[in-house]
Design a protein around this motif. Structure first.
Motif, PDB file in Angstrom:
ATOM      1  N   LEU A 103       1.911   0.834  13.773  1.00  0.00           N
ATOM      2  CA  LEU A 103       2.983  -0.070  13.349  1.00  0.00           C
ATOM      3  C   LEU A 103       3.074  -0.113  11.824  1.00  0.00           C
ATOM      4  CD1 LEU A 103       4.979  -2.258  14.570  1.00  0.00           C
ATOM      5  CD2 LEU A 103       3.247  -3.922  13.909  1.00  0.00           C
ATOM      6  N   SER A 104       4.293  -0.132  11.316  1.00  0.00           N
ATOM      7  CA  SER A 104       4.483  -0.259   9.869  1.00  0.00           C
ATOM      8  C   SER A 104       5.445  -1.406   9.580  1.00  0.00           C
ATOM      9  CB  SER A 104       5.017   1.048   9.266  1.00  0.00           C
ATOM     10  OG  SER A 104       6.332   1.300   9.716  1.00  0.00           O
ATOM     11  N   ILE A 105       5.262  -2.022   8.405  1.00  0.00           N
ATOM     12  CA  ILE A 105       6.151  -3.075   7.912  1.00  0.00           C
ATOM     13  C   ILE A 105       6.656  -2.590   6.564  1.00  0.00           C
ATOM     14  CG2 ILE A 105       6.343  -5.495   7.226  1.00  0.00           C
ATOM     15  CD1 ILE A 105       3.806  -6.005   8.926  1.00  0.00           C
ATOM     16  N   GLU A 106       7.925  -2.228   6.494  1.00  0.00           N
ATOM     17  CA  GLU A 106       8.485  -1.672   5.262  1.00  0.00           C
ATOM     18  C   GLU A 106       9.671  -2.509   4.806  1.00  0.00           C
ATOM     19  OE1 GLU A 106       9.158   2.471   5.156  1.00  0.00           O
ATOM     20  OE2 GLU A 106       7.289   2.986   6.196  1.00  0.00           O
ATOM     21  N   VAL A 107       9.616  -2.954   3.550  1.00  0.00           N
ATOM     22  CA  VAL A 107      10.662  -3.815   3.006  1.00  0.00           C
ATOM     23  C   VAL A 107      11.401  -3.085   1.892  1.00  0.00           C
ATOM     24  CG1 VAL A 107      11.209  -6.027   1.930  1.00  0.00           C
ATOM     25  CG2 VAL A 107       9.286  -5.867   3.528  1.00  0.00           C
ATOM     26  N   VAL A 130       0.845  -1.193   0.000  1.00  0.00           N
ATOM     27  CA  VAL A 130       0.000   0.000   0.000  1.00  0.00           C
ATOM     28  C   VAL A 130       0.886   1.251   0.000  1.00  0.00           C
ATOM     29  CG1 VAL A 130      -1.890  -1.173   1.207  1.00  0.00           C
ATOM     30  CG2 VAL A 130      -0.138   0.026   2.535  1.00  0.00           C
ATOM     31  N   HIS A 131       0.275   2.383  -0.264  1.00  0.00           N
ATOM     32  CA  HIS A 131       1.031   3.638  -0.256  1.00  0.00           C
ATOM     33  C   HIS A 131       1.398   4.018   1.171  1.00  0.00           C
ATOM     34  CE1 HIS A 131       0.676   4.747  -4.505  1.00  0.00           C
ATOM     35  NE2 HIS A 131      -0.511   4.168  -4.456  1.00  0.00           N
ATOM     36  N   GLY A 132       2.645   4.415   1.373  1.00  0.00           N
ATOM     37  CA  GLY A 132       3.086   4.921   2.662  1.00  0.00           C
ATOM     38  C   GLY A 132       3.447   6.390   2.540  1.00  0.00           C
ATOM     39  N   ILE A 155       4.974  -1.857  -7.428  1.00  0.00           N
ATOM     40  CA  ILE A 155       4.163  -3.029  -7.042  1.00  0.00           C
ATOM     41  C   ILE A 155       3.003  -2.657  -6.116  1.00  0.00           C
ATOM     42  CG2 ILE A 155       5.969  -4.744  -7.416  1.00  0.00           C
ATOM     43  CD1 ILE A 155       6.557  -4.662  -4.405  1.00  0.00           C
ATOM     44  N   TYR A 156       2.576  -1.407  -6.143  1.00  0.00           N
ATOM     45  CA  TYR A 156       1.423  -1.019  -5.321  1.00  0.00           C
ATOM     46  C   TYR A 156       0.216  -1.880  -5.688  1.00  0.00           C
ATOM     47  CZ  TYR A 156       3.991   3.147  -3.874  1.00  0.00           C
ATOM     48  OH  TYR A 156       4.923   4.005  -3.353  1.00  0.00           O
ATOM     49  N   GLY A 157      -0.489  -2.331  -4.652  1.00  0.00           N
ATOM     50  CA  GLY A 157      -1.686  -3.142  -4.856  1.00  0.00           C
ATOM     51  C   GLY A 157      -1.423  -4.618  -5.014  1.00  0.00           C
ATOM     52  N   GLU A 158      -0.157  -5.006  -5.086  1.00  0.00           N
ATOM     53  CA  GLU A 158       0.168  -6.426  -5.251  1.00  0.00           C
ATOM     54  C   GLU A 158       0.094  -7.164  -3.914  1.00  0.00           C
ATOM     55  OE1 GLU A 158       0.806  -8.186  -7.897  1.00  0.00           O
ATOM     56  OE2 GLU A 158       1.360  -6.738  -9.472  1.00  0.00           O
ATOM     57  N   PRO A 163      14.070   3.120  -1.292  1.00  0.00           N
ATOM     58  CA  PRO A 163      12.622   2.944  -1.461  1.00  0.00           C
ATOM     59  C   PRO A 163      12.154   1.644  -0.825  1.00  0.00           C
ATOM     60  CG  PRO A 163      13.789   2.537  -3.521  1.00  0.00           C
ATOM     61  CD  PRO A 163      14.787   3.109  -2.568  1.00  0.00           C
ATOM     62  N   THR A 164      10.980   1.674  -0.239  1.00  0.00           N
ATOM     63  CA  THR A 164      10.462   0.497   0.464  1.00  0.00           C
ATOM     64  C   THR A 164       9.053   0.153  -0.013  1.00  0.00           C
ATOM     65  OG1 THR A 164       9.570   1.852   2.267  1.00  0.00           O
ATOM     66  CG2 THR A 164      11.793   0.955   2.556  1.00  0.00           C
ATOM     67  N   ALA A 165       8.720  -1.129   0.103  1.00  0.00           N
ATOM     68  CA  ALA A 165       7.347  -1.593  -0.094  1.00  0.00           C
ATOM     69  C   ALA A 165       6.677  -1.586   1.276  1.00  0.00           C
ATOM     70  CB  ALA A 165       7.342  -2.995  -0.684  1.00  0.00           C
ATOM     71  N   ASN A 166       5.632  -0.797   1.400  1.00  0.00           N
ATOM     72  CA  ASN A 166       4.892  -0.691   2.651  1.00  0.00           C
ATOM     73  C   ASN A 166       3.842  -1.809   2.669  1.00  0.00           C
ATOM     74  OD1 ASN A 166       3.983   0.346   5.077  1.00  0.00           O
ATOM     75  ND2 ASN A 166       2.638   1.847   4.121  1.00  0.00           N
ATOM     76  N   VAL A 167       4.055  -2.826   3.498  1.00  0.00           N
ATOM     77  CA  VAL A 167       3.215  -4.026   3.478  1.00  0.00           C
ATOM     78  C   VAL A 167       2.143  -3.938   4.566  1.00  0.00           C
ATOM     79  CG1 VAL A 167       3.166  -6.545   3.694  1.00  0.00           C
ATOM     80  CG2 VAL A 167       5.125  -5.411   2.599  1.00  0.00           C
ATOM     81  N   GLN A 168       0.906  -4.011   4.141  1.00  0.00           N
ATOM     82  CA  GLN A 168      -0.219  -4.069   5.081  1.00  0.00           C
ATOM     83  C   GLN A 168      -0.594  -5.529   5.275  1.00  0.00           C
ATOM     84  OE1 GLN A 168      -3.500  -1.145   4.754  1.00  0.00           O
ATOM     85  NE2 GLN A 168      -4.863  -2.922   4.699  1.00  0.00           N
ATOM     86  N   ALA A 169      -0.274  -6.076   6.436  1.00  0.00           N
ATOM     87  CA  ALA A 169      -0.499  -7.502   6.695  1.00  0.00           C
ATOM     88  C   ALA A 169      -1.984  -7.805   6.776  1.00  0.00           C
ATOM     89  CB  ALA A 169       0.187  -7.911   7.995  1.00  0.00           C
ATOM     90  N   LEU A 170      -2.346  -9.041   6.440  1.00  0.00           N
ATOM     91  CA  LEU A 170      -3.737  -9.466   6.564  1.00  0.00           C
ATOM     92  C   LEU A 170      -4.164  -9.435   8.029  1.00  0.00           C
ATOM     93  CD1 LEU A 170      -3.932 -12.527   4.122  1.00  0.00           C
ATOM     94  CD2 LEU A 170      -4.597 -10.142   3.691  1.00  0.00           C
TER      95      LEU A 170
END
Length: 316
Positions: A259-263, A198-200, A272-275, A210-217
């Protein structure tokens, strides 16, 4: 692998034909090495009898129904991941029993009549500490005593390492401590979560990482805050990366507890937004901390990145 969802009592008549099964029975959160031993024993018995192997698991977690808990329950493996792991272990069919208040009231003998005999289970395998029926009064010894010769029973002894019993509770504690390597040993694989990119705040891009901001299930167990060597799967490809779990204290108000999870994915430039992605956790590099400024943070991130690169080089 076929998945059958059962809800006591009205969905039971929707079950398929009376195919006999060798059944592995348990909640199986984590599908760790102890759970894998139960499933392997059920498969071995199924092979002897030349019948398919089934697993019976429960959803949601019984504590949500029995304990009157208001707080969220976090799973080591969500149901969909459990099903995937069962399939990888060679299971033929999974019965997912919806855990409800009515189901929780079943006596041990009623549970056996409804979920063992009525499903034509020829052999039941479970761990030594599995309990069933109202208030968990049914033990595996009761499972054997109440069989009347209608089905066989195998009780799998506890599986332990040099320290203690392998259990979901122990694995949760390791995840809370960020000890991903010990958790990986007990699980028999790296700990993994699923989420969406998701967008961070896009701050990582501005400082060269640059990081992928992951929104966990919802319901996924998130490890302790800190920086980790991870692998991320997107579009069916795995990439090495560095993950920060936490609250970004260098930039944010310490009272902001989101809390954020950024890779930061190594050698990767795609949008890869939305993936949907999977994150596998391998090693905790350090704890999260606040830096004096952007340059100090950038220097540390470069060190974290090099440590992750070296870790995966040694792993392969």
């Amino acid at each position: 692998m076929e998945v059958i969802h059962l809800k006591y009592p009205h969905q039971l008549q929707q079950r398929d034909s009376m195919q006999p099964y060798s059944l592995a029975l348990g909640f199986f959160d984590g599908v760790h090495l102890g759970h894998q031993a139960v499933i392997a024993a059920a498969k071995e018995e199924g092979n002897k009898r030349q019948i398919p192997t089934a697993v019976m698991t429960f959803d949601p977690h019984p504590s949500l129904v029995l304990g009157g808990r208001n707080e969220k329950v976090f799973y080591i493996t969500l149901l969909q991941q459990k099903l995937q792991l069962f399939e990888e272990l060679g299971v033929d069919k999974v019965f997912v029993v919806h855990f409800t208040s009515d189901f929780a009231k079943l006596s041990p003998s009623d549970f056996i009549d409804t979920f063992i005999r009525a499903l034509n289970i020829q052999h039941v395998t479970a761990g030594f500490d599995f309990s069933f029926g109202a208030f968990g009064k049914g033990t595996m010894e009761d499972m054997r005593k109440l069989s009347n010769g209608d089905y066989g029973v195998t009780v799998v002894d506890k599986k332990a390492d040099d320290v203690e019993k392998i259990s979901s509770t122990r694995i949760r504690k390791l995840l809370q401590e960020g000890d991903m390597e010990a958790a990986r040993i007990l699980l028999g694989r790296p700990f993994e979560i699923t989420g969406m990119v998701v967008h961070g705040d896009k701050r990582g891009r501005t400082i060269g990482f640059p990081t992928a901001n992951v929104q966990a299930l919802e319901g996924v167990f998130i490890p302790a805050s800190g920086v980790y060597a991870v692998r991320l799967n997107v579009q069916n490809e795995w990439y090495d990366g560095v993950c920060n779990v936490g609250y970004k204290p260098t930039f944010k108000d310490p009272n902001n507890k989101q809390l954020s999870i950024e890779v930061h994915i190594l050698d990767f430039e795609k949008n890869i937004y939305g993936e949907e992605v999977k994150v596998r956790w391998y090693q905790r590099i350090r704890s999260e901390r606040k830096f004096d400024g952007i340059e100090a943070l950038k220097t540390q991130i470069e060190l974290d990145k090099e440590q992750a690169i070296q870790y995966f080089k040694n792993l392969s």
